[in-house]
Design a protein around this motif. Structure first.
Motif, PDB file in Angstrom:
ATOM      1  N   ILE A 113       8.035   3.572   2.609  1.00 55.53           N
ATOM      2  CA  ILE A 113       7.456   2.369   1.999  1.00 55.53           C
ATOM      3  C   ILE A 113       6.984   1.355   3.040  1.00 55.53           C
ATOM      4  O   ILE A 113       6.370   0.359   2.692  1.00 55.53           O
ATOM      5  N   GLY A 114       7.266   1.627   4.309  1.00 55.57           N
ATOM      6  CA  GLY A 114       6.739   0.783   5.382  1.00 55.57           C
ATOM      7  C   GLY A 114       7.474  -0.525   5.578  1.00 55.57           C
ATOM      8  O   GLY A 114       6.858  -1.575   5.736  1.00 55.57           O
ATOM      9  N   VAL A 115       8.793  -0.451   5.587  1.00 54.97           N
ATOM     10  CA  VAL A 115       9.609  -1.648   5.735  1.00 54.97           C
ATOM     11  C   VAL A 115      10.747  -1.369   6.716  1.00 54.97           C
ATOM     12  O   VAL A 115      11.106  -0.210   6.940  1.00 54.97           O
ATOM     13  N   ASP A 116      11.296  -2.423   7.318  1.00 58.34           N
ATOM     14  CA  ASP A 116      12.450  -2.276   8.204  1.00 58.34           C
ATOM     15  C   ASP A 116      13.638  -1.732   7.432  1.00 58.34           C
ATOM     16  O   ASP A 116      13.823  -2.068   6.257  1.00 58.34           O
ATOM     17  N   ILE A 117      14.459  -0.981   8.106  1.00 54.46           N
ATOM     18  CA  ILE A 117      15.699  -0.482   7.494  1.00 54.46           C
ATOM     19  C   ILE A 117      16.566  -1.653   7.048  1.00 54.46           C
ATOM     20  O   ILE A 117      17.164  -1.615   5.974  1.00 54.46           O
ATOM     21  N   SER A 118      16.620  -2.704   7.863  1.00 58.66           N
ATOM     22  CA  SER A 118      17.465  -3.858   7.527  1.00 58.66           C
ATOM     23  C   SER A 118      16.979  -4.550   6.251  1.00 58.66           C
ATOM     24  O   SER A 118      17.791  -4.982   5.434  1.00 58.66           O
ATOM     25  N   LEU A 141       3.755   5.726  -4.379  1.00 57.73           N
ATOM     26  CA  LEU A 141       4.264   6.968  -3.789  1.00 57.73           C
ATOM     27  C   LEU A 141       5.007   7.839  -4.806  1.00 57.73           C
ATOM     28  O   LEU A 141       5.490   8.909  -4.474  1.00 57.73           O
ATOM     29  N   LYS A 142       5.126   7.313  -6.035  1.00 55.70           N
ATOM     30  CA  LYS A 142       5.826   8.033  -7.118  1.00 55.70           C
ATOM     31  C   LYS A 142       7.258   8.377  -6.732  1.00 55.70           C
ATOM     32  O   LYS A 142       7.734   9.490  -6.978  1.00 55.70           O
ATOM     33  N   LEU A 143       7.939   7.410  -6.124  1.00 57.17           N
ATOM     34  CA  LEU A 143       9.309   7.622  -5.692  1.00 57.17           C
ATOM     35  C   LEU A 143      10.308   7.383  -6.830  1.00 57.17           C
ATOM     36  O   LEU A 143      11.419   7.876  -6.777  1.00 57.17           O
ATOM     37  N   LEU A 144       9.896   6.651  -7.844  1.00 59.35           N
ATOM     38  CA  LEU A 144      10.797   6.364  -8.977  1.00 59.35           C
ATOM     39  C   LEU A 144      10.788   7.483  -9.983  1.00 59.35           C
ATOM     40  O   LEU A 144       9.829   8.108 -10.255  1.00 59.35           O
TER      41      LEU A 144
END
Length: 144
Positions: A113-118, A141-144
């Motif tokens: 999703i393009g975000v920091d792990i934190s 991304l159809k992750l849900l």
């Protein structure tokens, strides 16, 4: 007033406002409030938020509310009218993200999703509210 009469009254109101648009948060909030028959001042006082915040959201100056405010509003307003898919996700954010992390792993999901792990970890813990942008990325991304 009996439950039956209350239901009839609510259905009448629902039909009265059926043509109102629900394209954005401002429209949905106004419609949900009008169904209760309350003014902005009455609603703000009843749920414990400022009148100016309520007015700014209904006028479209604010396009986002935070979860604590959403939860206050939902003590009085109809969830099915007020909440779009994003706000329904926000209400269950910790549980939904926990499932995604279990499925993909924290690092992989953050990368997808393009975000920091934190940041992802803070969303999962409920410390911060996920932004609409990243929610839409999850949907895309159809992750849900």
């Amino acid at each position: 007033m009996s439950i039956f009469l209350a239901a009839v009254y609510y259905l009448r109101k629902l039909l009265q406002f059926a043509d109102m648009p629900c394209n954005n948060l401002a429209d949905r909030l106004k419609k949900a409030r009008m169904l209760t028959g309350m003014s902005q001042v009455e609603l703000a006082n009843k749920v414990g938020i400022s009148c100016s915040v309520l007015n700014e959201v209904e006028a479209g100056y604010r396009d986002k509310i935070l979860r604590p405010t959403l939860l206050k509003l939902l003590t009085v307003l109809d969830k099915d009218i007020l909440c779009d898919d994003y706000y329904l996700f926000v209400l269950e954010q910790e549980e939904r993200l926990k499932l995604l992390v279990e499925k993909y792993g924290l690092r992989k999901l953050a990368r997808l999703i393009g975000v920091d792990i934190s940041s992802l970890d803070r969303w999962k813990k409920g410390d911060y509210q996920i932004s609409r942008r990243y929610f839409e990325r999850i949907l895309e991304l159809k992750l849900l």
